[in-house]
Design an enzyme around this catalytic site. Structure first.
Site: not given
Ligand code: NDP
Ligand code: 2IT
Length: 444
Positions: A124, A164
């Site tokens: 990561k 992420d």
């Molecule tokens: P995005 O940046 O697209 O969206 C994140 C969302 O969460 C936004 O609405 C953001 O609000 C909110 N957020 C972020 N940080 C905080 C915080 N500290 N407190 C409250 N709200 C917060 O990210 P993703 O949707 O990609 O990721 C969301 C989660 O999913 C994370 O935990 C990530 O690790 C996990 N994840 C993502 C994957 C992927 O493929 N993208 C794969 C597996 C897991 P704001 O706009 O206000 O910051």
């Molecule tokens: O937390 C996760 O699994 C991710 N943000 C996706 C990682 C990836 O390599 O697609």
């Protein structure tokens, strides 16, 4: 091995890394029994080797903002474990990013990636740079400066980053562009790339869709389905967006979503038209979720709060770590919630998890239910190696099969004497056994 002893060592070594220690404690507690069945693991000191990352890169990133001022951010890449494949995992850009948060994410990634059935290790990275409020040009300059340092540590068979929080298609595109220029090679070193240059169909959808496929499998064990269910979702980013879309397609109704400022609750439900509006707000205008009320005034916006007090059948935390605590968990259970499916990484605190498990409701940890994202990243790597692109249908079928397989493995390793499936134990044991066996086979 006693989980407690290893934790004490880690606490002494890394006293200022609470999220990392939290993630390690959860895994160690749930694999202890299985681990103790394998005395050979102890001889090879597997636990310490699995908990501590192979290496951590930490670097300064300087970039010029639009006013000509030079800004400084911190950059990191943690290569945690490559026993079953190249290091693989996302990059997070958010003001809250620090070593502890990235180390917890890097620690969980090898287990998650092991569950996917694909040959990927875990890592990561990220920065405390926040894309929010920055111009496109500033984001591009930051991404280029970040890759100037990161670039020397990654490669298609070394370490393959992706998105992420704060890193989506735009940021991956800029990082890939710089990386290509530095290496003078067109390789599949990043995933989540644009469709025109090696990206996989369905990678943007994969995490949210995969989480809902996993939810479907959990509900099936109770003879139930998503149809007709009210679902409280947190976040409004990539994972939340596509989780909501798949819930809608399956006949369920998302009733909330959120960002870091607050949440919206729509008593009439978020339908497809409203979902399109959220997509425009978040991805087009990069606006706050509170703007939803300008178009749909029947909804309410609650500043500074989480959606867990709203009555729902299912909860899907899809924003960030530790966003759902013990009290909120108790409230969900009291309101009749039957399933909690994590889209985010470690969104539920240990106290919340205990509440769900004591109440014996369905609860899945992110490393199982959000593994769809990295799975389709793995499929993107396969397509890049083949120099071919698969159809959306093909990728979706594979994603579906992978999520079913992860679910089946959780049931296999996590079913308790009374029949309750402890998905935390199932995911951790199944993920751990494969990585541990690979490490044993490869010696010291
Ligand atoms: P995005 O940046 O697209 O969206 C994140 C969302 O969460 C936004 O609405 C953001 O609000 C909110 N957020 C972020 N940080 C905080 C915080 N500290 N407190 C409250 N709200 C917060 O990210 P993703 O949707 O990609 O990721 C969301 C989660 O999913 C994370 O935990 C990530 O690790 C996990 N994840 C993502 C994957 C992927 O493929 N993208 C794969 C597996 C897991 P704001 O706009 O206000 O910051
Ligand atoms: O937390 C996760 O699994 C991710 N943000 C996706 C990682 C990836 O390599 O697609």
């Amino acid at each position: 091995m006693e989980a407690k002893k290893v934790l004490e060592i880690l606490q002494r070594r890394f006293p200022n890394e609470p999220e990392y220690l939290q993630a390690v404690e959860e895994v160690l507690n749930s694999i202890e029994e299985e681990y103790n069945n394998h005395p050979e693991f102890e001889r090879y000191n597997l636990i310490e080797r699995l908990c501590i990352p192979d290496r951590v890169y930490e670097f300064r990133v300087n970039w010029m903002d639009d006013s000509g001022k030079i800004q400084t951010n911190m950059g990191y890449r943690i290569q945690h474990n490559n026993a079953i494949g190249p290091y693989k995992g996302g990059i997070r850009f958010h003001s809250s990013v620090n070593l502890s948060i990235l180390k917890f994410l890097a620690f969980e990634q090898p287990f998650k990636n092991s569950l996917t059935t694909l040959p990927m290790g875990g890592g990561k990275g990220g920065s405390d740079f926040s894309p929010r409020g920055k111009s496109d040009a500033e984001v591009m300059r930051f991404c280029q400066a970040f890759v100037l340092e990161l670039g020397r540590h990654i490669g298609p068979n070394i370490d393959v980053p992706a998105g992420d929080i704060g890193v989506g298609g735009r940021e991956v595109g800029y990082m890939f562009g710089m990386y290509k220029k530095l290496t003078r090679e067109f390789t599949g070193t990043f995933t989540g790339k644009g469709m025109e240059f090696g990206g996989s169909l369905l990678r943007p959808e994969a995490t949210g869709y995969g989480a809902v496929y996993f939810l479907q499998e959990m509900l099936k064990t109770k003879g139930d389905s998503v149809k007709g269910k009210k679902v409280a979702v947190s976040g409004a980013g990539n994972v939340a967006q596509y989780a909501m879309k798949k819930i809608l397609e399956l006949g369920g109704t998302p009733i909330t979503c959120s960002d870091s400022n607050g949440y919206i609750y729509d008593p009439d439900g978020i339908d497809m038209e409203k979902w399109e509006y959220i997509m425009l707000l978040k991805n087009g205008y990069r606006a706050r979720i509170s703007k939803y009320l300008e178009k749909y005034p029947n909804a309410k916006y609650v500043e500074g709060a989480k959606p867990w007090g709203e009555k729902c059948d299912i909860a899907m935390p899809c924003a960030t770590q530790n966003e759902l605590n013990g009290e909120q968990a108790a409230q969900l259970v009291a309101n009749g919630c039957i399933a909690v499916c994590e889209g985010a990484n470690m969104p539920c605190t240990p106290e919340a998890i205990k509440v769900f498990q004591d109440a014996k409701i369905l609860y899945s940890p992110g490393k199982a239910s959000n593994a769809g994202g990295v799975s389709v990243s793995g499929l993107e790597m396969s397509q890049n190696s083949e120099r071919l692109s698969w159809t959306a249908e093909d990728v979706d079928n594979r994603l579906h099969t992978i999520m079913e397989t992860i679910h089946a493995n959780c049931v296999k390793y996590g079913t308790e004497a009374d029949g309750y499936v402890n998905y935390v134990k199932g995911a951790n044991v199944a993920g751990f056994m494969k990585v541990a066996s690979a490490m044993m086979a490869q010696g010291i």
